[in-house]
Design a protein around this motif. Structure first.
Motif, PDB file in Angstrom:
ATOM      1  N   TYR A   1      -2.519  16.978  29.188  1.00 53.40           N
ATOM      2  CA  TYR A   1      -3.719  16.277  29.417  1.00 53.40           C
ATOM      3  C   TYR A   1      -4.321  15.452  30.843  1.00 53.40           C
ATOM      4  O   TYR A   1      -5.122  15.964  30.985  1.00 53.40           O
TER       5      TYR A   1
ATOM      6  N   ASP B   1      -6.424   8.434  32.596  1.00 51.24           N
ATOM      7  CA  ASP B   1      -7.459   8.436  33.562  1.00 51.24           C
ATOM      8  C   ASP B   1      -8.029   7.499  34.948  1.00 51.24           C
ATOM      9  O   ASP B   1      -8.576   7.484  35.469  1.00 51.24           O
TER      10      ASP B   1
ATOM     11  N   GLN C   1      -4.507   7.090  27.209  1.00 53.39           N
ATOM     12  CA  GLN C   1      -5.529   8.069  27.832  1.00 53.39           C
ATOM     13  C   GLN C   1      -5.732   7.577  28.690  1.00 53.39           C
ATOM     14  O   GLN C   1      -6.461   8.008  30.588  1.00 53.39           O
TER      15      GLN C   1
ATOM     16  N   LYS D   1     -13.527  15.889  27.379  1.00 54.50           N
ATOM     17  CA  LYS D   1     -11.985  15.718  26.857  1.00 54.50           C
ATOM     18  C   LYS D   1     -11.618  15.298  25.815  1.00 54.50           C
ATOM     19  O   LYS D   1     -12.143  14.708  25.033  1.00 54.50           O
TER      20      LYS D   1
ATOM     21  N   LEU E   1       0.581  14.329  26.486  1.00 52.22           N
ATOM     22  CA  LEU E   1      -0.235  13.558  27.532  1.00 52.22           C
ATOM     23  C   LEU E   1      -0.062  14.562  29.219  1.00 52.22           C
ATOM     24  O   LEU E   1      -0.980  13.533  29.842  1.00 52.22           O
TER      25      LEU E   1
END
Length: 214
Positions: free
Chosen positions: A42, A15, A11, A1, A39
């Protein structure tokens, strides 16, 4: 990551959302250039299962279900419920059928789970898609479906998806800005130049990228 400079806490929240056995939804808000779309990328890169993407576009804000059409396109090959197919193919949805349409979309996503829906620029969604996706996001709890929205924080919309938990992101700290600058200029910069760029960017990562390129 891959870590995102200055966004470790954000994050971790994302997660945790993706690791949940059940579903969940989150709205990420912030000023332009603060990294909301970063984000969201991500989320897409770390999610398990099917990732569905869509975005609000000013050019399509007057086209009912345009954003929902983009989101559900990858599932079309498996066959969509007739009510959903009609709505996103231009047939629309009568007001009396909107609840049935929203529940059909929820069942469709639940049946395809685990699914992560990434919805960028929610404040620009066409109203029909916004209503449907908001309905879904508020009811994904029992299902393996996560919905992550982004929206501007500049007054473009008071609350583009009511009832969805919201997380605001602000500007980067000076250390995080300097770390991002070091990522952008691997050869390094004189300290006074780096400091001037960080000061000019005022914590906005996109501004720092643009200034560095200039």
């Amino acid at each position: 990551k891959v870590p995102i400079r200055g966004r470790a806490a954000d994050q971790r929240v994302l997660d945790a959302l993706l690791r949940r056995a059940a579903g969940g939804a989150l709205l990420i808000r912030g000023e332009p250039g603060t990294g909301k779309s970063t984000l969201l990328r991500y989320v897409a890169s770390t999610a398990d299962g099917t990732v569905l993407r869509t975005a609000g576009l000013a050019e399509e804000a007057a086209l009912p279900y345009a954003a929902l059409h983009r989101l559900l396109q990858p599932l079309a090959g498996a066959g969509l419920p007739p009510l959903v197919e009609r709505a996103i193919s231009g047939g629309g949805c009568p007001p009396a059928d909107r609840l049935r349409l929203s529940t059909a979309v929820l069942r469709l996503l639940a049946g395809a789970g685990p699914v992560v829906c990434c919805v960028d620029d929610a404040h620009l969604l066409d109203p029909a898609s916004a209503d449907t996706l908001g309905f879904v996001a508020r009811r994904v709890g029992p299902h393996r479906v996560a919905v992550v929205f982004t929206a501007g924080g500049d007054g473009a919309a008071d609350d583009p998806v009511p009832g969805v938990p919201c997380r605001w992101i602000s500007g980067l700290s000076q250390p995080a800005s300097r770390a991002l600058l070091a990522d952008l200029v691997l050869a390094g910069l004189p300290s006074d130049v780096a400091g001037a760029l960080v000061d000019l960017a005022r914590g906005n990562p996109q501004a720092l990228v643009d200034l560095t390129r200039s």
